[in-house]
Design an enzyme around this catalytic site. Sequence first.
Site, PDB file in Angstrom:
ATOM      1  N   GLU A 128      27.065  14.050  35.621  1.00  0.00           N
ATOM      2  CA  GLU A 128      27.749  13.434  36.422  1.00  0.00           C
ATOM      3  C   GLU A 128      27.709  13.185  38.071  1.00  0.00           C
ATOM      4  O   GLU A 128      28.313  13.552  38.793  1.00  0.00           O
ATOM      5  CB  GLU A 128      29.294  14.318  36.202  1.00  0.00           C
ATOM      6  CG  GLU A 128      29.551  14.285  34.951  1.00  0.00           C
ATOM      7  CD  GLU A 128      30.969  15.279  34.691  1.00  0.00           C
ATOM      8  OE1 GLU A 128      31.447  15.519  35.718  1.00  0.00           O
ATOM      9  OE2 GLU A 128      31.502  15.158  33.580  1.00  0.00           O
TER      10      GLU A 128
ATOM     11  N   GLU B 284      29.355  13.653  24.375  1.00  0.00           N
ATOM     12  CA  GLU B 284      30.791  14.245  24.344  1.00  0.00           C
ATOM     13  C   GLU B 284      31.870  13.574  24.077  1.00  0.00           C
ATOM     14  O   GLU B 284      32.959  13.611  24.327  1.00  0.00           O
ATOM     15  CB  GLU B 284      30.720  14.711  25.927  1.00  0.00           C
ATOM     16  CG  GLU B 284      29.963  15.536  26.436  1.00  0.00           C
ATOM     17  CD  GLU B 284      30.130  15.840  27.898  1.00  0.00           C
ATOM     18  OE1 GLU B 284      31.552  15.944  28.311  1.00  0.00           O
ATOM     19  OE2 GLU B 284      29.369  16.358  28.771  1.00  0.00           O
TER      20      GLU B 284
END
Length: 357
Positions: free
Chosen positions: A161, A268
């Site tokens: 991220e 995810e």
Amino acid sequence: MKPSRRDLLAAPLLAVPALSACDRFASAAPAQGPEALPLKDILPCPFGATGMTWQLDQADWIAQTLKHCSQLTPEWEQKMERTLGPGFTYDFEPSDRVVGFARDNGLRVHGHTVIWYSQGAEVFDDATLPRDRFAAEYDRYISTFVGRYKGQMAGWDVVNEPVAEDGEGLRDCHWSRALGMDGYMVRAFEQAKAADPDAVLFLNEYNLENIPKKGATFLKLVERLLKLGAPIGGIGTQSHLDIEIPAGQITTFMRDAASLGLPIHVSELDFPMQREGRMPDLRSVADKRAQQVARVGELAEAFMALPERQRYAFTTWGLRDIDSWLVREGKSSDSPLLLDAEGRANPAYQAVVAAVG
């Protein structure tokens, strides 16, 4: 005898009418909890989910995981908040348990996550720690952690991220302030490559399908880091799907990502029907379910359309609804995963299987 993919795809519960364009999955009838055939036998790539140490003591979780999964991602045990203590002390015992369970049961493991903007600042304090000490401890942590599992991991989320929430540039964090915005990422990949040279090393990010600007910024970052010599081996798209995004948006991102030629990991996946922070929600349950099934089907179809060498794995963040972090934290009460609490097929499961067909 293990059924063939043809036998599995021919099973009655998997029948979904053929429609046009990206929304052809939207009319898949909500299933009333039919039996779910093993996803690892249906998908033409590894199917993965997450595991945590407390789940290793649950017989039902173990049975469903071994039935459906060929890959396991530690959900929390390898995050820096668990592995790194005061004074640069390490504790990998919980990580070892999850990796050992996977190894003992023939599952490959995907490591998650080495460097993340949201963790480590308490120990890696860029305001007080001398830069040379910061860099040395950074290198030592990566080489120790990744090297501990050398040869045991299929891949690693090396940097997690790094892109700003809205896609406007990159996140400012303790890593970037001490080692440079691109520098901390290049360095992390170099250290990970040296520690585990055969593992596929991923740059992992979320909202890439949901926010086109963020997806574009992410792919430009991958290109830039590769030019700087970072040994990036794959792209991780978390795919926490906003089911209200326009049809075709997921397909567009997957096509753009595929153009880089790297393996892609749907890393995810989940897909809650509830809105977060947007009121009021006047959609009917049927409308929300149709959006959910359509978007999951589009993602699965776009991923399955990739060349085989680019399909690293298709991973859901939790296996059954009761395993979802969204449900555990009270952020969702619907069905954000492919399997319900009993391990039976949710409607989105059928969309994934239809995409394979």
